[in-house]
Design an enzyme around this catalytic site. Structure first.
Site, PDB file in Angstrom:
ATOM      1  N   SER A   1      12.470   3.503  -3.226  1.00  0.00           N
ATOM      2  CA  SER A   1      11.155   3.062  -3.701  1.00  0.00           C
ATOM      3  C   SER A   1      11.031   1.561  -3.509  1.00  0.00           C
ATOM      4  O   SER A   1      12.031   0.838  -3.506  1.00  0.00           O
ATOM      5  CB  SER A   1      11.008   3.356  -5.191  1.00  0.00           C
ATOM      6  OG  SER A   1      11.805   2.452  -5.949  1.00  0.00           O
ATOM      7  N   ASP A   2       9.808   1.081  -3.356  1.00  0.00           N
ATOM      8  CA  ASP A   2       9.616  -0.365  -3.384  1.00  0.00           C
ATOM      9  C   ASP A   2      10.007  -0.866  -4.783  1.00  0.00           C
ATOM     10  O   ASP A   2      10.111  -0.083  -5.724  1.00  0.00           O
ATOM     11  CB  ASP A   2       8.175  -0.748  -3.038  1.00  0.00           C
ATOM     12  CG  ASP A   2       8.100  -2.162  -2.481  1.00  0.00           C
ATOM     13  OD1 ASP A   2       8.997  -2.978  -2.787  1.00  0.00           O
ATOM     14  OD2 ASP A   2       7.155  -2.471  -1.744  1.00  0.00           O
ATOM     15  N   CYS A   3      10.248  -2.183  -4.880  1.00  0.00           N
ATOM     16  CA  CYS A   3      10.926  -2.672  -6.080  1.00  0.00           C
ATOM     17  C   CYS A   3      10.061  -2.594  -7.316  1.00  0.00           C
ATOM     18  O   CYS A   3       9.007  -3.201  -7.392  1.00  0.00           O
ATOM     19  CB  CYS A   3      11.456  -4.073  -5.816  1.00  0.00           C
ATOM     20  SG  CYS A   3      12.725  -3.944  -4.547  1.00  0.00           S
TER      21      CYS A   3
END
Ligand SMILES: *[C@@H]1O[C@H](CO)[C@@H](O)[C@H](O)[C@H]1NC(C)=O
Ligand SMILES: *[C@@H]1O[C@H](CO)[C@@H](O)[C@H](O)[C@H]1NC(C)=O
Ligand SMILES: *[C@@H]1O[C@H](CO)[C@@H](O)[C@H](O)[C@H]1NC(C)=O
Ligand SMILES: *[C@@H]1O[C@H](CO)[C@@H](O)[C@H](O)[C@H]1NC(C)=O
Ligand SMILES: *[C@@H]1O[C@H](CO)[C@@H](O)[C@H](O)[C@H]1NC(C)=O
Ligand SMILES: *[C@@H]1O[C@H](CO)[C@@H](O)[C@H](O)[C@H]1NC(C)=O
Length: 767
Positions: free
Chosen positions: A295-297
């Protein structure tokens, strides 16, 4: 709300200063598991045995872990399991155009104070040189592996960014190779190969692991209060399939990328990191990713807190892992996965799948093979970072990307002997850090434009503005030096106060009073006036195009650490410019009229919507996609191309009983359906140089087809009067097909107009 990433970004300027002035020495040993020299008992574990296959080793390892230990490997700051000889590991490193300091997995220190900083990707895109894309990746992975060996970097790098640069205002457009799906697809696959491929040809193992991001239809950061964290991208199936998805598909299928990152935004009402169709269905199912989905952060936190898509954190954890997510950048899953299991929302089988994908990637990287010092890349170290050859290559990459947009006869190249004094003006004239762009690292060193130009001629310098936003231009001082000089170079454009991650533009003209400064300086100059635009996105510089006193325009992207040397090489004719714009340059009126949040690629006359990119937009441009001049001229001659091709029809195809505009591009029909286009290309100018040959087609206008589409590009180097042959092999179903409104692949029947430069050739596709 402020996700973890934000605080990191706010620290940047500080980090940068600290890292330049005070360089702490970090660990000098790589982090790895199965260290048998310390712990001979580890030899007994199947998962530590490099001679066994990855699948058996992963199964053995997962079988030994408790649920809590597994959950520790669902997040980027992975928790070691000391009883099994597994250390902590930080998954988050970045290497977009050089090893970067973004992400906690990588640090610079006195041992490795900098790494080679290549041009920001948009300028590399402008080279249209596929072998260069891969060669840059290879240098970057060598430096990355060298830094890993001394404990300064990880093995998993969350690069490249292959989102389509669909709107000129996007602050992260600079990180991408541009607006064209074919170019982005070729770039993504080639850069991934450069990062991942090992020199021993072992395809099961990885040199470092790349990651294609941000999946999918992301392309907006923060525009008039619409933020990526809760942006719901409304995307048609057709636009998704023929614009936003192709680069990701190519990353996975052609590049064998080890990871895909899902984005912050929603697509059609569903957060991408929680959409089982996009993750398990497409990436894992259709494309068969061999690796992990990350996932993106902090994007799981955004799903819950910003989007309110889920009612509880546990539900969010279950939604994403069940959808096919394997790793969470952030700490959301380490906090909530156990509770999700306890409530029966998430089962251990799904967690096993996720950690198995993560561990398999680490095994392919050699992380579980014990001490890496005796392995293929074990000898790399600080001596292999910032080598003279790598730094020279950064200069060459910038040379290859720089685009010449205007050149009045007698302007460029400047003669270093005829020019006795050169006025160098503008807020980017002595740029250092600005030349790197987003997702940078510490460079080996800088050559600023001023330093580059001063090597060949005497210069006088005036910044002309206090900074890039240029609230008030210092016109008089600039005019004074310009009027006295034989030639003027103005280095203008943007920097990270104008466009970057989390900052989209509203205006696409030169910032503040830059235009005023340029016009005033040009007006008093007696010789050539060269306008150099340093920027990620395109600029409305129509005024400069129209002003006869401005004799040349160059776009240099963010050209990297050696940018100033490359700019000087082009200005003095030591390199013949060969870059081409990888994106359309729109007028400001486009930005005034079009909502950035409107994801439609295709125009809609009923609401006066003009569409996007050269494939669909018909309105005025400042400079079109593909624009780029040379100091030479190149002629094309068509040698061979078919006038028609016949498509075999599958049994029972609807076209057998009715008149058809297109036929289905299904496997049976498509077998061995290809043709060649041969061209002769000649350099009819006086300078040697490289030339990009674009093969476009304009398909029959059915199914909302693009007006024009790039089928292929090739770059060749030719001596003056030199000739070469170019062959394009066109696969009808792959290259000439289109996607209909429902996402079905079709080949349009009728006249496809092929074009190369001014050449046009009509190809009839029939049944
Ligand atoms: C490793 O396995 C061997 C044979 O199965 C056994 O004799 C030995 O004690 C084991 N070593 C350790 C440290 O567990
Ligand atoms: C675990 O969850 C997945 C995803 O919801 C489901 O497909 C699978 O059947 C479940 N397995 C078990 C053993 O309950
Ligand atoms: C240009 O920048 C370099 C590097 O930051 C600096 O050393 C130099 O003094 C600057 N030149 C001028 C004329 O300001
Ligand atoms: C250019 O110079 C002339 C006089 O030499 C002046 O009238 C005009 O306003 C100037 N234009 C700009 C754009 O500065
Ligand atoms: C632009 O978007 C806003 C908010 O989403 C909407 O209210 C407006 O109607 C849109 N304008 C156009 C021209 O589509
Ligand atoms: C493409 O880039 C490579 C460097 O990787 C270079 O050697 C080659 O000359 C370039 N091709 C052209 C046609 O400029």
């Amino acid at each position: 709300m402020a996700p973890a990433k934000h605080s990191i970004f706010l620290c940047f300027p500080l980090l940068f200063i600290i890292s330049l002035s005070f360089r702490p020495v970090f660990a000098q040993k790589p982090v790895f598991a199965c260290d048998v020299s310390n712990n001979p008992g580890l030899k007994n574990f199947t998962f530590c045995d490099p001679s066994l296959d990855v699948k058996s080793r992963v199964a053995d390892l997962v079988g030994r872990l408790t649920l809590q230990e597994k959950i520790g490997w669902l997040v980027d700051a992975a928790q070691g399991v000391s009883r099994l000889g597994i250390p902590n590991y930080e998954w988050w490193s970045e290497a977009l155009h050089g090893v970067s300091f973004v992400g906690p997995g990588t640090k610079f220190s006195s041992l490795v104070p900098g790494a080679t900083s290549f041009p920001q990707v948009i300028l590399t895109g402008a080279t249209f040189n596929e072998s260069l894309f891969e060669a840059i990746g290879k240098v970057v992975s060598t430096e990355a592996r060298a830094m890993y060996n001394v404990g300064l970097a990880g093995l998993t790098f969350w690069s490249p960014n292959v989102n389509i640069f669909r709107d000129p205002r996007w602050g992260r457009g600079q990180e991408t190779p541009g607006e064209d799906p074919l170019l982005s697809s070729k770039y993504g696959a080639a850069y991934v190969r450069g990062l991942q491929q090992r020199d021993d040809g072992d395809k099961d193992r990885l040199k470092v692991a790349a990651c294609c991001k941000h999946y999918t239809a992301y392309d907006l950061d923060d525009w008039k209060g619409i933020r990526r964290y809760n942006f719901n991208a409304l995307v048609t199936q057709q636009d998704l399939d023929d614009t936003f998805q192709p680069p990701f598909k190519s990353c996975v299928i052609d590049g064998n990328v080890a990871s895909v990152m899902c984005s912050y935004n929603q697509v059609n009402g569903k957060p991408t990191c929680g959409d089982p169709d996009l993750l398990s269905g497409v990436i894992r199912g259709q494309w068969k990713l061999n690796g992990y989905i990350v996932s993106d952060c902090d994007s799981l936190n955004e799903i819950f807190n910003a989007q309110h898509y889920t009612k509880t954190p546990e539900e969010t954890a279950a939604l994403t892992v069940n959808a096919g997510l394997d790793l969470n950048c952030g700490s959301f899953l380490s906090k909530n996965a156990q509770a999700a299991v306890d409530r029966g929302l998430l089962n251990e089988t799904a967690i096993d799948r996720a950690v198995s994908n993560n561990f398999a990637t680490m095994m392919r990287l050699g992380f579980f093979d014990g001490d890496p010092s005796k392995t293929l890349y074990g000898n790399l170290g600080p001596k292999d970072v910032c080598t003279p050859a790598n730094q020279e290559f950064a200069r060459e990459a910038a040379q290859q990307g720089i685009v010449l947009l205007k050149n009045t006869k007698g302007s460029l190249p400047l003669s270093p002997t005829a020019i006795k004094s050169l006025a160098v003006i503008g807020p980017n004239a002595n740029a250092t850090h600005t030349m790197l762009g987003n997702y940078e690292g510490n460079p080996c060193k800088y050559t600023t434009p001023l330093q580059g130009l001063a090597v060949s001629v005497a210069t006088v310098y005036q910044p002309g503005c206090a900074d890039v936003p240029c609230g008030t231009a210092q016109v008089d001082a600039a005019k004074k030096v310009a009027a006295a000089a034989d030639a003027v170079v103005l280095v203008m454009g943007s920097d990270d106060k104008i466009e970057k991650e989390s900052l989209d533009r509203v205006d696409i003209t030169l910032p503040g009073q830059q235009q005023l400064l340029v016009s005033a300086v040009a007006n008093v100059s007696k010789g050539p006036v060269i306008l150099v635009i340093m920027s990620g996105g395109g600029m409305d510089v129509q005024f400069a195009k129209d002003d006869p006193k401005i004799t040349s325009i160059l776009w240099v992207g963010f050209p990297g650490e050696a940018g100033g040397a490359a700019i000087a090489d082009v200005i003095f004719g030591l390199y013949n410019p060969s870059g081409r714009l990888p994106m359309t340059w729109y007028p400001q009126s486009y930005a005034d009229k079009v909502n950035m949040s409107d994801m439609h690629m295709r125009p809609d006359p009923s609401r006066d919507y003009p569409g996007r990119t050269y494939r669909f937009y018909k309105g005025p441009t400042v400079f079109p996609f593909g624009e780029g001049l040379s100091y030479s001229e190149f002629n094309h001659q068509l040698v061979k191309a078919p006038k028609f091709v016949s498509m075999p029809l599958e049994e029972g195809h609807v076209c057998q009983s009715s008149k058809c505009l297109s036929i289905d591009a299904v496997d049976e029909t498509c077998k061995n359906l290809a043709f060649d286009v041969h061209l002769k290309v000649k350099n009819v100018g006086k300078m040697k140089g490289s030339h990009t040959i674009f093969l476009f087609s304009s398909p029959p206008q059915v199914h909302n087809a693009p007006q024009k589409q790039l089928l292929g590009f090739q770059k060749m180097h030719l001596e003056p009067q030199g000739e070469g042959m170019v062959r394009f092999n066109v696969d009808i179903c792959k290259d000439l097909s289109l996607v209909d409104e429902n996402g079905n692949k079709k080949v349009a029947l009728g006249k496809h107009l092929l074009h190369v430069g001014n050449l046009k050739h009509s190809l009839n596709v029939r049944i």
